[in-house]
Motif scaffolding. Structure first.
Motif: not given
Ligand code: GCW
Length: 682
Positions: A514-541
């Protein structure tokens, strides 16, 4: 073989002959004063530590009462007047569970005395003396005075009753509910020893996503058994209170905090707990957060909920830790703002025994977050720090990251709430606004893995957490050094190189995740590994794109006045700094600004090039860690050497995974080539 079970309490034999003779001369025997359970465990620990480090039979230290060079340990009120008279000045300086360790002379004899206002203070002093030996410090003329700067220093276990651990990566829960209360695993004792050795004095046994069953008599009996094991070590037990418990296990129709029957139910339940656990610490509560029940279900607010429970524990001296981790899908603009908006207006309305427990940053335990704007903003309410020791967003227990560096950065941050120098540490230790009660909590990283934390180096995060909870002003580098010497080796070259490796490791993980203040770009749900793309969870945040907002124009979350205006929740000085892109520290750039790909960084590069190079730098730094570790092979036992080596190799693979995934993904928007020096994904 060394499986790491002994943590930082290895008590290795001291090879250095000068130190051996010094320690042997100055500690000729030990003399406990008082006969509490705490003094007994202090004696046991001293006998274990001294006999292992000095290679003597434990008998050597006992029954030496008439001799010279005795080690006395007991609380002030139990000390002999002659001895006490030599410690007046020091004793006047300690508070609470603090301690004094001092070499004195009585009747022409030299002795070392460890004392405190309480026996627990004495126990802390005993562990401190052992640490002096473990880290090969001279104890000639020893004179140490130390007191905790924070009252409640506790671990939060997110442990479920079926022994799974939410966000736990080191095996299953330590608590063997099935065999409790009759079967006492010796590991409970070692857990308590480890905690006492760093001054941790509380443990919330159960997940904040709580199960009401823990409050039933069948479970309370088991909790009582654990509390009995922990008591001599000064470790109080706390439980998480599920807000809907009156309905689920109490048979009531409502859990409305203003309902008289509900109040009565909690009063009775609490009295029942205190009857079997008289020193029960109190409740930890997650309410109206991520689907958990809470007062808002009944049209009430946090104050109503927290005060109702506070009234139930108050007669027994208990506390309520009410978490501020709230956000909802109904406020689509900026999740970062919600806790502040929901809590700050209530400043001054909570009972005296309520602490509001606030995560270190406003989102959620990211590799780097600016400090939470609530710190300093509630002068009339004790705010408790919540750190995560378990690495939900930092590579689980696979990646080596030394977290005290992160904790220190948060503590050192300046809130400016009472002018320059109003650090978060001063908010937390209570000195900024004269708080009557203070606390620090850490969501633990331990489980039933043989080495407790899954990775030998992550034991340092438990250790360092405890040290900083004791004193938030400590230097994380010093803490690393203590830990290395106690856990691995006193070899100076080893200490220097490994300290550097640990110290750099936090920035390394930020670089490759997460350089330069990037955040929460983890794979959705488990949060292991990268996943900056659109995930599969219902809530926008819960979607990474909500946070990075990458598009053809640039990347980052605009939290300035022209965006969500989250910066307005900080003191004016801080808000002004973050509002302006040129005064925002680059490490937080994309946290506060949506920045063009061509934005010029301080080093003259474009943002895109700089970002790509940071990812590469993260990878290179993991390679450096591996080289450092490999060069230390001869100084480490094979088992720990190999285990750490294997994990570092995984970390390298995954740092590359992060680099490649993030750069390939963001490249779709930047439409730019990778700069020279960045390896292409294969
Ligand atoms: O970080 C999130 C976690 C949840 C956790 C929650 C919280 C216990 O993903 O697993 O729930 O925070 O802190 O309440």
């Amino acid at each position: 073989a060394n499986d790491g079970y002994d943590l930082w309490l290895q008590y290795n034999y001291i090879q250095n002959t000068d130190l051996q003779s010094e320690y042997n001369t100055l500690i000729n025997g030990i003399q406990p004063i008082g006969d509490s359970e705490t003094i007994k465990v202090a004696e046991k620990e001293l006998l274990l530590g001294l006999s292992k480090m000095l290679g003597n039979d434990t008998q050597l230290y006992l029954g030496n009462e008439s001799g010279n060079n005795l080690l006395y340990f007991g609380s002030e009120s139990n000390l002999d007047k002659k001895i006490l008279s030599q410690l007046k000045k020091e004793c006047a300086q300690i508070q609470k569970d603090g301690f004094v360790i001092k070499q004195i002379q009585v009747d022409n004899k030299n002795h070392i005395v460890i004392t405190g206002k309480t026996d627990i203070g004495v126990l802390y002093g005993v562990f401190r003396l052992l640490r002096e030996l473990q880290t090969h410090k001279s104890i000639k003329g020893i004179n140490i005075v130390d007191s905790p700067k924070v009252d409640v220093r506790m671990l939060n276990h997110w442990d479920n009753l079926d022994r799974t651990v939410e966000r736990g990566y080191a095996g299953f829960s330590l608590w063997d509910w099935h065999r409790l209360p009759d079967y006492i695993d010796s590991r409970y004792v070692d857990y308590a020893r480890a905690n006492a050795s760093i001054g941790i004095n509380g443990t919330a046994l159960t997940n904040v996503n709580a199960n009401a069953l823990i409050l039933t008599p069948q479970y309370l009996e088991k909790v009582k058994a654990l509390a009995a094991v922990f008591r001599p070590y000064g470790l109080k037990v706390y439980l998480t209170a599920r807000f809907s418990a009156p309905i689920e296990i109490g048979g009531l129709k409502t859990a409305d905090p203003l309902d008289p029957e509900v109040k009565q139910w909690w009063r009775e339940k609490t009295a029942e707990i205190y009857k079997s656990i008289p020193d029960f610490g109190g409740y930890l509560v997650k309410a109206n957060s991520e689907g958990q029940p809470g007062p808002q279900n009944y049209g009430r607010n946090h104050v109503d909920g927290a005060n109702m429970l506070a009234d139930a524990v108050a007669p027994f001296g208990g506390i309520v830790m009410w978490r501020a981790f709230v956000y909802s899908e109904h406020d689509p603009t900026d999740r970062a703002k919600q806790a502040y908006s929901e809590f700050v207006p209530y400043d001054g309305q909570f009972r005296d025994n309520v602490l509001i427990q606030v995560k270190n940053g406003a989102i959620d335990f990211q590799p780097r977050e600016p400090f939470h704007p609530m710190f300093g903003a509630m002068p009339k309410t004790p705010l408790m720090m919540e750190f995560q020791i378990t690495q939900e967003y930092l590579g689980f227990s696979t990646h080596l990251v030394y977290l005290p560096k992160l904790y220190e950065e948060v503590f050192e941050a300046d809130t400016y709430r009472r002018g320059k120098g109003s650090t978060v540490a001063k908010v937390i230790d209570g000195s900024l606004h004269n708080k009557k009660i203070t606390g620090v909590a850490g969501v633990t990283n331990i489980g039933n893995d043989r080495n407790w934390t899954g990775h030998h180096f992550l034991q340092a995060n438990w250790y360092g957490f405890g040290r900083l909870a004791w004193n938030p002003h400590l230097d994380s580098k010093d803490i690393a050094e203590e830990w290395i010497r106690m856990t691995f080796s006193n070899n100076d070259n080893f200490v220097e190189q490994i300290k550097k490796m640990m110290n750099d490791s936090r920035e390394t993980v930020v670089n490759y995740m997460n350089p330069y203040g990037l955040h929460h770009i983890f794979d959705t749900g488990h949060h292991y590994g990268p996943g900056p793309w659109v995930g599969n969870l219902p809530r926008p945040e819960w979607n990474p794109t909500y946070y990075h907002k990458a598009d053809e124009n640039g990347i980052g979350f605009n939290r300035t006045k022209t965006g969500s205006n989250a910066i307005a929740q900080y003191a004016p000085e801080v808000a002004a700094m973050y509002n302006n892109i040129s005064t925002t520290p680059e490490k937080d750039l994309l946290w506060f600004h949506h920045v063009s790909w061509n934005h010029k960084l301080k080093n003259g590069m474009t943002l895109w090039d700089g970002m790509a190079l940071k990812y590469q730098q993260g990878v290179d730094e993991v390679e450096t860690m591996i080289n450092t570790w490999n060069s230390m092979e001869s100084l480490v036992d094979q088992q720990r050497f190999k285990e750490v080596q294997m994990l570092l190799n995984i970390q390298l693979k995954e740092a590359k995974w992060w680099r490649d995934a993030c750069l390939l993904y963001f490249q779709q928007f930047s439409k730019k080539e990778l700069p020279e020096g960045v390896e292409k994904a294969s």
